[in-house]
Design an enzyme around this catalytic site. Structure first.
Site, PDB file in Angstrom:
ATOM      1  N   LYS A  37       0.848  -1.204   0.000  1.00 25.79           N
ATOM      2  CA  LYS A  37       0.000   0.000   0.000  1.00 25.79           C
ATOM      3  C   LYS A  37       0.876   1.243   0.000  1.00 25.79           C
ATOM      4  O   LYS A  37       0.637   2.188  -0.752  1.00 25.79           O
ATOM      5  CB  LYS A  37      -0.925   0.012   1.219  1.00 25.79           C
ATOM      6  CG  LYS A  37      -2.131  -0.882   1.073  1.00 25.79           C
ATOM      7  CD  LYS A  37      -2.879  -1.037   2.394  1.00 25.79           C
ATOM      8  CE  LYS A  37      -3.921  -2.142   2.259  1.00 25.79           C
ATOM      9  NZ  LYS A  37      -4.433  -2.653   3.519  1.00 25.79           N
ATOM     10  N   GLN A  69      -5.402  -1.516   9.375  1.00 25.47           N
ATOM     11  CA  GLN A  69      -5.305  -2.865   8.817  1.00 25.47           C
ATOM     12  C   GLN A  69      -5.959  -3.882   9.762  1.00 25.47           C
ATOM     13  O   GLN A  69      -5.702  -3.874  10.966  1.00 25.47           O
ATOM     14  CB  GLN A  69      -3.822  -3.210   8.583  1.00 25.47           C
ATOM     15  CG  GLN A  69      -3.587  -4.543   7.905  1.00 25.47           C
ATOM     16  CD  GLN A  69      -4.054  -4.581   6.447  1.00 25.47           C
ATOM     17  OE1 GLN A  69      -4.052  -3.573   5.749  1.00 25.47           O
ATOM     18  NE2 GLN A  69      -4.472  -5.747   6.003  1.00 25.47           N
ATOM     19  N   ASP A 117     -11.742   2.738   3.719  1.00 25.52           N
ATOM     20  CA  ASP A 117     -12.141   1.331   3.676  1.00 25.52           C
ATOM     21  C   ASP A 117     -13.653   1.186   3.558  1.00 25.52           C
ATOM     22  O   ASP A 117     -14.147   0.103   3.239  1.00 25.52           O
ATOM     23  CB  ASP A 117     -11.712   0.644   4.994  1.00 25.52           C
ATOM     24  CG  ASP A 117     -10.521  -0.274   4.826  1.00 25.52           C
ATOM     25  OD1 ASP A 117     -10.342  -0.816   3.719  1.00 25.52           O
ATOM     26  OD2 ASP A 117      -9.786  -0.457   5.813  1.00 25.52           O
TER      27      ASP A 117
HETATM   28  N1  GUN Z   1      -7.547  -6.977   5.923  1.00 27.00           N
HETATM   29  C1  GUN Z   1      -7.899  -7.742   4.874  1.00 27.00           C
HETATM   30  N2  GUN Z   1      -8.565  -7.013   3.945  1.00 27.00           N
HETATM   31  C2  GUN Z   1      -8.630  -5.750   4.430  1.00 27.00           C
HETATM   32  C3  GUN Z   1      -9.174  -4.544   3.918  1.00 27.00           C
HETATM   33  O1  GUN Z   1      -9.763  -4.483   2.840  1.00 27.00           O
HETATM   34  N3  GUN Z   1      -9.037  -3.455   4.720  1.00 27.00           N
HETATM   35  C4  GUN Z   1      -8.420  -3.515   5.926  1.00 27.00           C
HETATM   36  N4  GUN Z   1      -8.355  -2.396   6.649  1.00 27.00           N
HETATM   37  N5  GUN Z   1      -7.894  -4.623   6.421  1.00 27.00           N
HETATM   38  C5  GUN Z   1      -7.994  -5.728   5.668  1.00 27.00           C
END
Ligand code: GUN
Length: 317
Positions: free
Chosen positions: A71, A115, A138
Site C-alpha cells: 500500500k 489494517q 475502507d
Molecule cells: N484486511 C484484509 N482485507 C482488508 C481490507 O480491505 N481493509 C483492511 N483495513 N484490512 C484488511
C-alpha cells in the site's frame, strides 16, 4: 431475437465447450492506478493539494505486513503522501483511539486505513467507528455502511468496488442481471450485494447455510465468490456464459511443485469453471490487485470531497 436459455445453453455448452475470457486484474488495476496518478498530478498542479493516506498496522501478522508495505509503495507511486503507523501488538485500545483522533484532525491526511485483523484485546468495531467517516477509505464505518445501503454518497469498500468496476467494464449496464454473491462478510459479501443492487441487479446472497447452493448459483449471470473456501465453486454450479469474479485467496498444498510447497487458489475451481463461464478472474492476478488500486481511488475521492472539488471520474461507485 430470443436468446437461448437454461437447458438449451447447457446442451450448447456440451457440444461447443467454451473457454471463458480471462479478466486480467493486473492490467485493469494498473490502468486504475494510472488514472489516479494523472488526477493526483492535476490536483497538485492546479490546486496545490496532495492527497495523503495514513495506514495503521498493529502487530506483526506477516500477510498484513506485506499488504501494508505494498500500500505504501503504490501510494507514493501514485503521487500521494503515505503515512505509516506501526504499533506493537500490546498497544492499548486507548492509545490506538488517540492516534486515530490525531489522524482525524490532521489536514494532510485525507484517508485512514486500520489494517485488519486487530489483536483480540481491541474492539474492532469501536476502532473502525472512531475514524472520521469522510476519511474512511475502507468504507467500514457504520455511517458509510448505512449511506451505501440507502443509496447515498458513501465511501465504498475497496474490494467490492474493484469487482464492480470489472463487471461494469465487461457488461456496461448491469441492470436486470441475476447476481449471486457467495459469502456475507462485512468486508466483501454485504457491500458487494449493496453495490449490485444499486446497479439494479437482482441480487441473492448465498452462504454456508444456503440450501441447494449449486442450484441458486446456477441461476446467476454474475457470480461473486467471497467465502474463503479453496476451489469450492466448480463448473456444475455455473450457468454457461456467466461472469465469475473470484475474491478468494487460499493457500493450498502443491505436491506437484515439490515436497512442502504451496500455491494460491481462489474460491473457484478455475480450470473447470473456465470451460463453462463467459468470463472469469484468475487467482492470483484477478481481484487482488484491484483492492489497493481502489484504495488509492478512494483516497483521491476523499481528498476531492474534503476540498469541495468534483469527484474523480470513473473511479467511484
Ligand atoms: N484486511 C484484509 N482485507 C482488508 C481490507 O480491505 N481493509 C483492511 N483495513 N484490512 C484488511
Amino acid at each position: 431475437m430470443t436468446l437461448p436459455q437454461g437447458d438449451v445453453l447447457d446442451q450448447l455448452a456440451k457440444v461447443m465447450p467454451m473457454t471463458a475470457d480471462r479478466i486480467d486484474g493486473k492490467t485493469f488495476a494498473a490502468d486504475v492506478r494510472g488514472r489516479v496518478a494523472t488526477q493526483v498530478a492535476r490536483l497538485r498542479e492546479v490546486h496545490g493539494i496532495t492527497p495523503g493516506l495514513a495506514v495503521v498496522l498493529v502487530g506483526e501478522d506477516p500477510a498484513s505486513q506485506v499488504y501494508v508495505k505494498n500500500k505504501g509503495i503504490q501510494t507514493v507511486e501514485a503521487g500521494m503522501q503515505s503515512f505509516e503507523h506501526k504499533l506493537d501488538t500490546s498497544v492499548s485500545e486507548a492509545e490506538l483511539l488517540s492516534l486515530i483522533a490525531d489522524l482525524n484532525a490532521d489536514k494532510a491526511v485525507h484517508g485512514i486505513l486500520v489494517q485488519l485483523p486487530l489483536p483480540k484485546h481491541i474492539d474492532e468495531a469501536g476502532v473502525l467507528n472512531a475514524i472520521d467517516p469522510a476519511k474512511d477509505v475502507d468504507g467500514f464505518h457504520i455511517s458509510n455502511v448505512g449511506l451505501l445501503a440507502t443509496g447515498q454518497k458513501a465511501m465504498v469498500p475497496c474490494t467490492p468496488l474493484g469487482c464492480l468496476m470489472m463487471l461494469r467494464d465487461r457488461h456496461g449496464d448491469l441492470s436486470g442481471m441475476n447476481a449471486v454473491v457467495i459469502g456475507r462478510s462485512n468486508i466483501v459479501g454485504k457491500p458487494m450485494a449493496q453495490l449490485l443492487l444499486r446497479d439494479s441487479c437482482t441480487v441473492t446472497v448465498a452462504h454456508s447455510r444456503t440450501k441447494n447452493i449449486e442450484e441458486v448459483v446456477r441461476r446467476a449471470d454474475i457470480v461473486v465468490a467471497a467465502v474463503g473456501r479453496a476451489q469450492m465453486v466448480n463448473a456444475a454450479w455455473i450457468k454457461p456464459g456467466a461472469t465469475v469474479i473470484d475474491v478468494g485467496i487460499n493457500r493450498i498444498e502443491a505436491p506437484e511443485k515439490g515436497e512442502g510447497k504451496t500455491r494460491l487458489v481462489g474460491d473457484v475451481d478455475y480450470a473447470s469453471v473456465a470451460g463453462v463461464a463467459g468470463a472469469i478472474t484468475p487467482v492470483p492476478g484477478g481481484v487482488g490487485p484491484m483492492t489497493i488500486a481502489c484504495l488509492l481511488a478512494n483516497t483521491l475521492t476523499a481528498c476531492c470531497r474534503a476540498n469541495g472539488l468534483p469527484e474523480p471520474e470513473g473511479l467511484t461507485a
